[in-house]
Design a protein around this motif. Structure first.
Motif, PDB file in Angstrom:
ATOM      1  N   HIS A 114     -10.586  -0.126   6.147  1.00 61.34           N
ATOM      2  CA  HIS A 114     -10.301  -1.282   5.094  1.00 61.34           C
ATOM      3  C   HIS A 114      -8.884  -1.142   4.481  1.00 61.34           C
ATOM      4  O   HIS A 114      -8.125  -0.081   4.359  1.00 61.34           O
ATOM      5  N   TYR A 115      -8.264  -2.238   4.160  1.00 60.18           N
ATOM      6  CA  TYR A 115      -6.933  -2.242   3.642  1.00 60.18           C
ATOM      7  C   TYR A 115      -7.048  -1.760   2.190  1.00 60.18           C
ATOM      8  O   TYR A 115      -7.145  -2.505   1.175  1.00 60.18           O
ATOM      9  N   SER A 116      -7.144  -0.638   1.882  1.00 63.21           N
ATOM     10  CA  SER A 116      -7.335   0.168   0.612  1.00 63.21           C
ATOM     11  C   SER A 116      -6.877   1.425   0.639  1.00 63.21           C
ATOM     12  O   SER A 116      -6.481   2.156   1.629  1.00 63.21           O
ATOM     13  N   LEU A 117      -6.059   1.779  -0.623  1.00 62.44           N
ATOM     14  CA  LEU A 117      -5.276   2.902  -1.133  1.00 62.44           C
ATOM     15  C   LEU A 117      -6.299   4.211  -0.432  1.00 62.44           C
ATOM     16  O   LEU A 117      -5.768   5.121   0.010  1.00 62.44           O
ATOM     17  N   GLU A 118      -7.373   3.935  -0.893  1.00 64.54           N
ATOM     18  CA  GLU A 118      -8.131   5.142  -0.880  1.00 64.54           C
ATOM     19  C   GLU A 118      -8.664   5.421   0.680  1.00 64.54           C
ATOM     20  O   GLU A 118      -8.625   6.668   1.119  1.00 64.54           O
ATOM     21  N   ASP A 119      -8.772   4.407   1.503  1.00 61.99           N
ATOM     22  CA  ASP A 119      -8.978   4.677   2.846  1.00 61.99           C
ATOM     23  C   ASP A 119      -7.662   5.345   3.336  1.00 61.99           C
ATOM     24  O   ASP A 119      -7.654   5.974   4.340  1.00 61.99           O
ATOM     25  N   ARG A 144      -4.147   1.358  10.436  1.00 57.69           N
ATOM     26  CA  ARG A 144      -5.234   0.605  10.188  1.00 57.69           C
ATOM     27  C   ARG A 144      -5.797  -0.098  11.328  1.00 57.69           C
ATOM     28  O   ARG A 144      -5.201  -0.599  12.277  1.00 57.69           O
ATOM     29  N   LEU A 174      -1.660  -4.863   7.441  1.00 63.86           N
ATOM     30  CA  LEU A 174      -2.433  -5.911   6.944  1.00 63.86           C
ATOM     31  C   LEU A 174      -3.195  -6.782   7.866  1.00 63.86           C
ATOM     32  O   LEU A 174      -4.356  -7.042   8.127  1.00 63.86           O
ATOM     33  N   LEU A 181       0.801  -1.272  -0.041  1.00 60.63           N
ATOM     34  CA  LEU A 181      -0.049   0.017  -0.109  1.00 60.63           C
ATOM     35  C   LEU A 181       0.982   1.266   0.054  1.00 60.63           C
ATOM     36  O   LEU A 181       0.624   2.034  -0.707  1.00 60.63           O
TER      37      LEU A 181
END
Ligand code: ADP
Ligand code: GLC
Length: 481
Positions: free
Chosen positions: A428-433, A402, A381, A315
């Motif tokens: 969430h494990y996301s770029l956006e978040d 996270r 993660l 990420l």
């Protein structure tokens, strides 16, 4: 007097690759010595610093066999006392001559199987009969197994109990059953699906989880997570079935060791009452040391970490272009997977004066980073507990994390309406978040400095010591015996 033996593969100040060493180095010190005799046992690696090795005194030696393959191996037992705690070291040059405590898993299974049996075998020799053996991670997983299968018939071992703490479920010590059986010398009936067998492998951590009397892990959230498929690493069923004998106990840090008011590696010492004036001086000297532009107002984000998937490195690498605007600087101190080291160095070369990457392990530099940066990024993660965010908070640095495992349990998110919280977090494990969280934190840093400083102050005043958690371990020791 309760006697407790901590056994682990790492322990500060002797040997450290991660948070396990911090825990084993600090927790045993915290028990009330009137009621607890806590001792620690680790392998005597050749890479332990020489000034410490000089303090080891030889106690005794004997020869140990595990199986036809692992026969008549020398076991030397050494000891040293530090801060009133007795540390035992198990010597065998064939196994523990190394630059790093871990290498190839197949070989490590033999090294730690040997270590585990040596630990039990030397207890009558050193005349220490623990009420509880407190094991840590897969490297000590065979201790409860050997104890019940081979030692407990003898008087000396009859009442001994075992507790195993999971610091990281990802690492389990597995290799094919035939190999593990040949190395360990354990009987065939130990290698069933209900015991050490894990698909086609023998699994040392699974052995520890099945055979130990009690299980803990290092945060409440992680204790729940590992009972699910997503985080269970294949052992969720077993962990669910043992849930009544499992507890999550969050780690602490040693507030005297991680103390910005005393830390000699810092440019300037500070505490919660003068960080507004003093912490920026550490930021400036860090910028200088790392070749970053000397811009006090820029938002300096840091990372101190193993560079692995667990720590969210993919990420981070993907986020760099969006993260690095004209208000932001970024520093990384870490070692780990080659692909992440190379990617980060490449990105640093694209942002001279703005991004700095130091590949290596350095306690002093890492402490200057904790003190000098404004925020510490930890988009893991998964994270059993995480100590870096606690150290950061202690140094007046705001964590961006996270919401998983111990990160969720220790970082209360900032709430601008209630003026509460000590960090920023995303689900969430996301770029956006993750970027959303970074942008929000940057807004607060750049435009709501009073709020930011109040948050820093709250963070620095929070108690991350072992006081509460150590009581929970005491309750377990008490319950087991
Ligand atoms: P983990 O044990 O999973 O690596 P933790 O956050 O629990 O993660 O603990 C990591 C410990 O190792 C912290 O004390 C952190 O400061 C330290 N650490 C990690 N990488 C480095 C490094 N490159 N140099 C110095 N210390 C490091
Ligand atoms: C492991 C985990 C980390 C934890 C540490 C100490 O290395 O990855 O989250 O803080 O052990 O328990």
């Amino acid at each position: 007097m309760k006697k407790i033996l901590f056994v682990a593969s790492e322990c500060v100040p002797f040997i450290k690759t991660g948070g396990l060493a911090d825990v084993v180095g600090s927790l045993p010190q915290k028990f009330n010595r009137e009621f607890y005799d806590v001792r620690v046992m680790i392998p005597m690696y050749s890479c332990i610093p020489l000034d410490l090795q000089k303090k080891f005194s030889f106690i005794d030696h004997f020869y140990l066999s595990l199986s036809d393959w692992v026969k008549d191996k020398y076991v030397g037992v050494f000891k040293t006392v530090l801060n009133g705690i007795t540390y035992y070291l198990i010597d065998n040059q064939e196994y523990f001559t190394c630059d790093h405590p871990y290498g190839d898993v197949k070989r490590d299974i033999e090294r730690f199987a040997f270590f585990d049996k040596a630990v039990l075998s030397c207890l009558p020799i050193i005349d220490f009969k623990p009420d509880v053996i407190h094991c840590n991670d897969w490297q000590t997983g065979l201790i409860p197994v050997y104890l019940k299968e081979q030692f407990q018939a003898g008087d000396f071992f009859r009442d001994m109990k075992t507790l195993i703490t999971i610091h990281n479920l990802k690492f389990q010590g597995t290799w094919n059953v035939e190999y593990v059986r040949a190395i360990t010398g354990l009987s065939d009936d130990v290698f069933t699906d209900h015991k050490l067998k894990f698909y086609k492998d023998g699994n040392l951590l699974k052995g520890g989880l099945v055979y130990s009397d009690y299980i803990t892990t290092v945060s409440q959230t992680y204790a729940q997570e590992i009972q699910t498929k997503e985080y269970g690493e294949g052992l969720d069923g077993l962990l669910y079935s043992r849930r009544l004998d499992t507890q999550g106990i969050v780690n602490g840090i040693d507030p005297d060791y991680f103390d910005p008011s005393k830390d000699a590696s810092l440019e300037v010492n500070y505490s919660w009452d003068d960080f507004r004036v003093q912490k920026p001086k550490n930021k400036k000297s860090l910028q200088k040391e790392l070749g970053l532009e000397l811009q006090p107002k820029k938002y300096l984000i840091g990372i101190v970490s193993r560079l692995t998937d667990q720590k969210g490195m993919d990420l981070i690498c993907a986020a760099i272009d969006d993260m690095m605007d004209e208000h932001t600087q970024f520093v990384v101190v870490g070692t780990g997977e080659r692909k992440f080291e190379e990617a980060l160095l490449y990105h640093a070369s694209r942002f001279p004066g703005q991004m700095s990457v130091h590949i290596g392990y350095s306690e002093k530099l890492s402490q200057r980073v904790y003190a000098g940066v404004d925020a510490l990024l930890m988009p893991s993660l998964f994270e059993p507990c995480g100590l870096a965010q606690l150290i950061a908070l202690r140094y007046g640095t705001i964590p961006i994390v996270r919401e998983t495992g111990g990160l969720k349990d220790t970082v209360i998110p900032f709430n601008q309406y209630e003026h509460s919280g000590i960090g920023f977090s995303f689900q969430h494990y996301s770029l956006e978040d993750m970027l959303g969280s970074i942008y929000y934190s940057r807004e607060v840093f750049l435009h709501q400095k009073r709020e930011w400083n109040h948050m820093v102050e709250r963070g620095m005043k929070t108690d991350y010591s072992w006081d509460k958690s150590k009581n929970k371990y005491e309750e377990i020791y008490y319950y087991l015996t």
